[in-house]
Design an enzyme around this catalytic site. Structure first.
Site, PDB file in Angstrom:
ATOM      1  N   ASN A 155      -5.163   2.339 -13.293  1.00 26.33           N
ATOM      2  CA  ASN A 155      -4.204   1.390 -12.736  1.00 26.33           C
ATOM      3  C   ASN A 155      -2.788   1.922 -12.950  1.00 26.33           C
ATOM      4  OD1 ASN A 155      -3.254  -1.110 -11.619  1.00 26.33           O
ATOM      5  ND2 ASN A 155      -2.761  -1.814 -13.683  1.00 26.33           N
ATOM      6  N   HIS A 164       1.140   0.452 -13.381  1.00 28.99           N
ATOM      7  CA  HIS A 164       1.853  -0.802 -13.652  1.00 28.99           C
ATOM      8  C   HIS A 164       3.357  -0.520 -13.724  1.00 28.99           C
ATOM      9  CE1 HIS A 164       2.454  -4.868 -15.049  1.00 28.99           C
ATOM     10  NE2 HIS A 164       3.316  -4.375 -15.907  1.00 28.99           N
ATOM     11  N   ILE A 167     -10.024  -7.044 -13.094  1.00 27.02           N
ATOM     12  CA  ILE A 167     -11.346  -6.447 -12.882  1.00 27.02           C
ATOM     13  C   ILE A 167     -12.325  -7.104 -13.855  1.00 27.02           C
ATOM     14  CG2 ILE A 167     -12.688  -4.300 -13.002  1.00 27.02           C
ATOM     15  CD1 ILE A 167     -10.744  -4.269 -10.669  1.00 27.02           C
ATOM     16  N   MET A 217      -4.111  -7.080  -7.069  1.00 24.74           N
ATOM     17  CA  MET A 217      -3.607  -8.198  -7.865  1.00 24.74           C
ATOM     18  C   MET A 217      -4.716  -9.079  -8.442  1.00 24.74           C
ATOM     19  SD  MET A 217      -0.522  -7.409  -7.668  1.00 24.74           S
ATOM     20  CE  MET A 217       0.505  -8.768  -8.214  1.00 24.74           C
ATOM     21  N   ARG A 218      -5.737  -8.448  -8.953  1.00 27.71           N
ATOM     22  CA  ARG A 218      -6.865  -9.185  -9.490  1.00 27.71           C
ATOM     23  C   ARG A 218      -7.342  -8.535 -10.779  1.00 27.71           C
ATOM     24  NH1 ARG A 218      -9.077 -13.058  -6.756  1.00 27.71           N
ATOM     25  NH2 ARG A 218      -7.683 -13.032  -4.978  1.00 27.71           N
ATOM     26  N   GLY A 228       0.788  -1.239   0.000  1.00 26.75           N
ATOM     27  CA  GLY A 228       0.000   0.000   0.000  1.00 26.75           C
ATOM     28  C   GLY A 228       0.811   1.274   0.000  1.00 26.75           C
ATOM     29  N   SER A 229       2.062   1.213  -0.474  1.00 27.99           N
ATOM     30  CA  SER A 229       2.840   2.461  -0.485  1.00 27.99           C
ATOM     31  C   SER A 229       2.236   3.478  -1.461  1.00 27.99           C
ATOM     32  CB  SER A 229       4.315   2.190  -0.799  1.00 27.99           C
ATOM     33  OG  SER A 229       4.492   1.794  -2.135  1.00 27.99           O
ATOM     34  N   ASN A 230       1.682   3.001  -2.563  1.00 26.98           N
ATOM     35  CA  ASN A 230       1.031   3.939  -3.503  1.00 26.98           C
ATOM     36  C   ASN A 230      -0.240   4.529  -2.897  1.00 26.98           C
ATOM     37  OD1 ASN A 230       2.321   4.135  -6.328  1.00 26.98           O
ATOM     38  ND2 ASN A 230       2.551   1.979  -5.747  1.00 26.98           N
TER      39      ASN A 230
HETATM   40  C1  GRF Z   1       3.374  -1.219  -7.558  1.00 24.95           C
HETATM   41  O1  GRF Z   1       4.666  -1.456  -8.068  1.00 24.95           O
HETATM   42  C2  GRF Z   1       2.377  -1.091  -8.665  1.00 24.95           C
HETATM   43  O2  GRF Z   1       2.914  -0.582  -9.854  1.00 24.95           O
HETATM   44  C3  GRF Z   1       1.957  -2.523  -8.881  1.00 24.95           C
HETATM   45  O3  GRF Z   1       1.935  -3.087  -7.599  1.00 24.95           O
HETATM   46  C4  GRF Z   1       2.868  -2.412  -6.761  1.00 24.95           C
HETATM   47  C5  GRF Z   1       2.136  -1.993  -5.519  1.00 24.95           C
HETATM   48  O4  GRF Z   1       2.991  -1.488  -4.529  1.00 24.95           O
HETATM   49  N1  GRF Z   1       0.702  -2.574  -9.573  1.00 24.95           N
HETATM   50  P1  GRF Z   1       2.399  -0.846  -3.201  1.00 24.95           P
HETATM   51  O5  GRF Z   1       1.486  -1.899  -2.566  1.00 24.95           O
HETATM   52  O6  GRF Z   1       1.622   0.377  -3.581  1.00 24.95           O
HETATM   53  O7  GRF Z   1       3.577  -0.558  -2.340  1.00 24.95           O
END
Ligand code: GRF
Length: 199
Positions: free
Chosen positions: A112, A114, A98, A95-96, A17-19
């Protein structure tokens, strides 16, 4: 910036969940005209749930396997999204794939991020695949979600070099740093575009 309107968003995540946190921080810093109303998680043990708790954001998590079919699982999610009047879905390490239920309900309203320069290296292991392939550059892509795997319309990309001294960990670090910057920026631009269209 118009302080009265903030688009209601839900972030979907499966892992660290860093993003998710970077988006919340960017909103708090006034860089994105949105509100993360809900975190949707498909792994009840994921650490993103702890982040949500710390950040004071409501979360829901479901075991998809407990549902008879993908449509039933997504209908359950949809109930929560509608209850909160969510306008935009932000996938951040979800990780699914949609399914039709959410795609139809949120057409052109699911984004999304990526960790590769799509269309190169789609799928679950974008960073590892680029690194193991001996690529000399890779990067990050933000795109609109369609029914394919990482195939929707590309909104933005950023490139990084992979140097001979790089390890998979150093590449991963560089990718994450870019993601945390790029994703809020693109979300803000997309929100402005949606607002303009609905004016
Ligand atoms: C990220 O690298 C994103 O591009 C990919 O999954 C990772 C998620 O990282 N889809 P985080 O959970 O947000 O740290």
């Amino acid at each position: 910036m118009n302080r009265t309107y903030r688009m209601k968003t839900a972030v979907f995540a499966s892992g660290s969940g860093s993003n998710f946190e970077a988006i919340v921080n960017a909103i708090q810093a006034g860089k994105v005209e949105a509100e993360v109303v809900l975190l949707v998680c498909d792994r009840p043990d994921a650490s993103v749930l702890k982040r949500a708790e710390r950040l004071g954001i409501t979360s829901v998590s479901f075991h998809p396997k407990l549902f008879a079919a993908k449509a039933a699982y997504e209908n359950e999610i949809l109930k929560h999204l509608r209850l909160e009047a969510i306008e935009l879905i932000i996938l951040a390490g979800y990780m699914r794939i949609i399914g039709k239920t959410l795609l139809e309900a949120y057409s052109e309203r699911i984004l999304n991020i990526h960790p590769s320069l799509l269309p190169l290296y789609p799928g679950r292991q974008g960073i590892k695949d680029a690194f193991n392939d001996g690529a000399t550059e890779t990067g990050v892509t933000v795109h609109i979600v369609d029914e394919g795997i990482d195939t929707g319309e590309i909104l933005a990309q950023r490139t990084i070099a992979i140097q001979p001294v790089d390890t998979i960990n150093s590449v991963e670090e560089k990718i994450h740093a870019i993601e945390h910057d790029l994703y809020p920026e693109v979300i803000q631009t997309y929100i402005k575009k949606l607002q303009k269209e609905s004016d």
